[in-house]
Design a protein around this motif. Sequence first.
Motif, short mmCIF file in Angstrom:
data_model
loop_
_atom_site.label_atom_id
_atom_site.label_comp_id
_atom_site.label_asym_id
_atom_site.label_seq_id
_atom_site.Cartn_x
_atom_site.Cartn_y
_atom_site.Cartn_z
N SER A 149 7.28 2.36 -0.97
CA SER A 149 8.07 2.98 -2.03
C SER A 149 9.44 3.46 -1.56
CB SER A 149 7.30 4.16 -2.65
OG SER A 149 6.13 3.72 -3.28
N ARG A 169 11.08 3.28 -6.76
CA ARG A 169 11.33 2.82 -5.40
C ARG A 169 12.68 3.38 -4.97
NH1 ARG A 169 8.86 -2.12 -7.14
NH2 ARG A 169 10.84 -2.64 -8.14
N GLN A 175 7.24 5.75 -11.97
CA GLN A 175 7.18 5.49 -10.53
C GLN A 175 8.51 4.90 -10.10
OE1 GLN A 175 3.63 2.95 -10.31
NE2 GLN A 175 2.55 4.65 -9.36
N ARG A 218 2.78 6.46 -19.74
CA ARG A 218 2.78 6.20 -18.29
C ARG A 218 3.60 7.27 -17.58
NH1 ARG A 218 6.33 1.07 -16.66
NH2 ARG A 218 6.00 2.07 -14.65
N ASP A 259 10.93 12.85 -6.60
CA ASP A 259 9.53 12.42 -6.67
C ASP A 259 8.67 13.53 -7.28
OD1 ASP A 259 7.26 10.50 -5.23
OD2 ASP A 259 6.74 12.62 -5.12
N SER A 264 6.59 13.65 -11.01
CA SER A 264 5.12 13.75 -11.04
C SER A 264 4.63 15.10 -11.56
CB SER A 264 4.57 13.52 -9.63
OG SER A 264 5.08 14.46 -8.71
#
Length: 349
Positions: free
Chosen positions: A296, A253, A251, A248, A232, A236
């Motif tokens: 998430s 899950r 993201q 973009r 994660d 980011s």
Amino acid sequence: MRPISRSWIFWAVTLLVSAGAGLLYTRLFGIGGYLTSPIYGIFTGASALGTDSLLRRSPAFARLRSGPTLIYLPVAEAIMLLAVVVGNSAGGLACWALGLADWSLQEAITPTARAVIYSFVVSSLYVFAARVRDLIGGEIFLNLLLGRYHKPIEIERVFLFIDIVGSTAYAEKHGDLAAQTFMGAVFAAIADPVREYRGSVEDYVGDLAIISWPLKRGIAEARCVSCLFAIDAALSRDALGWQRRFGRVPQIRAAMHGGPVVAAEIGVDRHKIAYFGDVLNTTARIEALSRTLNVSYLISGDLLARLPGLPEGIAERDLGSHRVRGRDQLLAVHALERKRDRAAARSVA
């Protein structure tokens, strides 16, 4: 007692093999001594392995490794050959300084053509094996080499499913080629966290990455959870770069579960290690449940109960028990989130 690091074991085994290669050189060509040749081999192996370790931390070399093999191999081989020559000279210097051979300093540190060719062959084998390891994964490579799963056996593993959110919509807007480039960049970004937390990328299925650990290794220090949040953070960290390249920021899950599975080596022309069992099906159902619950990151209650605790800064939230397709019993699931994110959400509420 603190366990011995795998990296130290790897170094020790590599240096022993290097010493053996030095002895083999003396045996084959009758040159050198049975004391000096292993020293040459150890210094040469240490130089090659140290160079490889440094290169693996280099962003430029990471891009090279992700490129075509026909480009990677000659570049890697040239660098490795240089490292071998340097190591060979260092070994000669050590032998000369210790007085183990009746050579001049110049003779000791200058590799012969035969030694260079021999080292070239050995380093070529190393580079080729390293490339195969990169392509199929280190743990899979070792298991195939040892034939560990030639016959199916039951083992316990932790599975982490990582799904890229919105990849279908991205493909519809930008085309399949652009979507594949985007997903390839995301999967490349998760490689270092997986390696750092001693996981193994088992497969890529469309926009889904399947990562696993032997159960004891995965739950130790909640390594599987730490890996998820390291992924994660990696995605980011360079938000501006992602925005500039793809318009973009990725993201994801994620779903985590663990337990007994059957592992087997399958295939004839193309071999791979495959896992079978309810654990995999349940992990897939948890990943699908994350969409329904609009959360998430999910972990099964069974796996959460086996963890010694959660990493610092990470919290769980009980989402109750749910019925999932293909399972008679209700499945307890928990959300995983950073404590600061939870605090921010409460302050907004």
